[in-house]
Design an enzyme around this catalytic site. Structure first.
Site, PDB file in Angstrom:
ATOM      1  N   SER A  21       0.840  -1.207   0.000  1.00  0.00           N
ATOM      2  CA  SER A  21       0.000   0.000   0.000  1.00  0.00           C
ATOM      3  C   SER A  21       0.872   1.253   0.000  1.00  0.00           C
ATOM      4  CB  SER A  21      -0.904   0.023   1.238  1.00  0.00           C
ATOM      5  OG  SER A  21      -1.739  -1.101   1.266  1.00  0.00           O
ATOM      6  N   ARG A  44       0.593   7.701   5.985  1.00  0.00           N
ATOM      7  CA  ARG A  44      -0.305   6.899   6.803  1.00  0.00           C
ATOM      8  C   ARG A  44      -1.733   7.444   6.755  1.00  0.00           C
ATOM      9  NH1 ARG A  44       0.639   2.509  10.120  1.00  0.00           N
ATOM     10  NH2 ARG A  44       2.795   2.568   9.429  1.00  0.00           N
ATOM     11  N   HIS A  47      -3.138   6.272   3.555  1.00  0.00           N
ATOM     12  CA  HIS A  47      -3.383   4.835   3.722  1.00  0.00           C
ATOM     13  C   HIS A  47      -4.724   4.579   4.416  1.00  0.00           C
ATOM     14  CE1 HIS A  47      -2.477   0.888   5.857  1.00  0.00           C
ATOM     15  NE2 HIS A  47      -2.391   0.575   4.600  1.00  0.00           N
TER      16      HIS A  47
END
Lengths: 216, 216
Positions: A21, A44, A47
């Site tokens: 990812s 993040r 994500h």
């Protein structure tokens, strides 16, 4: 339990999924204005949201990451506006330094006072937080009123946050509260616009706590 | 505590904020393909994400709302993939009908089995869920592997969900898992693409539980 394994999902290793990812995110994001220190937070957050627009809208005070790492390594309490953030944050990494995460919004005294003053529990929870756990990271993902109140308390010298992660989501006062946050000259992480939320804030805290842990 | 009130936030009444937000959402969304029964879910998801694109990407099985209301009113357990969903869902409204919400992903036996089989805890948590709490709403906001496993269990006749709310977020298998969900002819709520997450799933559950409660 019996464990059938006829069906093979595309990828089953959590570490492998996360690594893949992160590669996709870096590739699709392309050029960006973030520093090497800031990028893990951006990555993040994308994500957790699959939202590049949100990722690009992030704004960091120049000292934000350093201040966040310091706060966690000193074992200071993270104060969140809602329980969802508390549930999502990796507690082990905070506890390793003697820290933890607190939420005051459902405390009986907070609920009572909010009712008495005819205001939001979020506001009263910030007034309680500065008395109980000032000096660490304030993490606000839901209530613009909490962020506006915290900004007021900072301006009055009643609150001294190590870092404010201010990303309330919504249509009433959310974007405006972030505009106010960006005017402060203390460490903050925020974004421009209406988007935000608990999962976004959790991502920011976890990214910083991973950096804090990697330091030694 | 002392409560300073010099600073007046733009709006401080939670009900007022929510009402105003819902008005803005309806106005800005304009024409949409959703039924009157589906719209409260769409509205609450946009409220929690400030993301109209995500709202427009929602897909409902024709029986989804009715099945969700029935499941809640029968007091069936909601099974979620992660703790954040459990933290965010309004428990009072589920408990009023004798229901509740369960998450198995951090159970010691689930963690142990996932390690032994070298697979995700999410997958094993679904295998435990169908034994412990089948028949209600399955709410998946994070793990595509959980959703893919649940779909497999449905196809094999091992799981009989009342409703699947399947909106895992992410870059690896998330969109694909939703494509698979949309092929099932059982009640589901999902979306097209990578977006999703705990706050989105919480909004859907809360919207349905509000409808369930309003019925009498």
């Amino acid at each position: 339990m019996d464990f059938k394994t006829e069906f093979k999902p595309l990828t089953v290793q959590p570490q492998e999924i996360e690594g893949k990812s992160f590669e996709i995110i870096t590739e699709e994001l392309g050029e960006h204005p973030f520093t090497e220190q800031q990028y893990p937070v951006v990555q993040r957050i994308i994500h957790a949201s699959a939202d590049f627009e949100l990722g690009r809208s992030l704004v960091f005070h120049k000292d934000a990451i350093e201040a966040g790492i310091k706060s966690i390594r000193e074992g200071r309490t993270v104060v969140a506006d809602v329980q969802m953030i508390q549930a999502g944050v990796s507690k082990e990494r905070l506890e390793r330094f003697g820290g933890g995460i607190k939420v005051y919004i459902s405390d009986p005294d907070v609920m009572e006072e909010a009712k008495r003053l005819n205001t939001t529990r979020a506001i009263i929870s910030m007034r309680k937080a500065i008395k109980e756990a000032d000096g660490g990271i304030y993490a606000i993902g839901n209530a613009p009123t909490a962020l506006l109140e915290l900004i007021r308390l900072v301006k009055e010298g009643q609150a001294r946050p190590g870092l404010i992660i201010g990303m309330p989501v919504g249509f009433v006062s959310a974007a405006e509260s972030k505009d106010e946050l960006r005017k402060l000259d203390i460490p903050f992480i925020t974004n421009i616009g209406r988007k935000g939320g608990s999962t976004i804030v959790v991502s920011a805290i976890n990214a910083i706590s991973i950096m804090a842990t990697a330091l030694k």
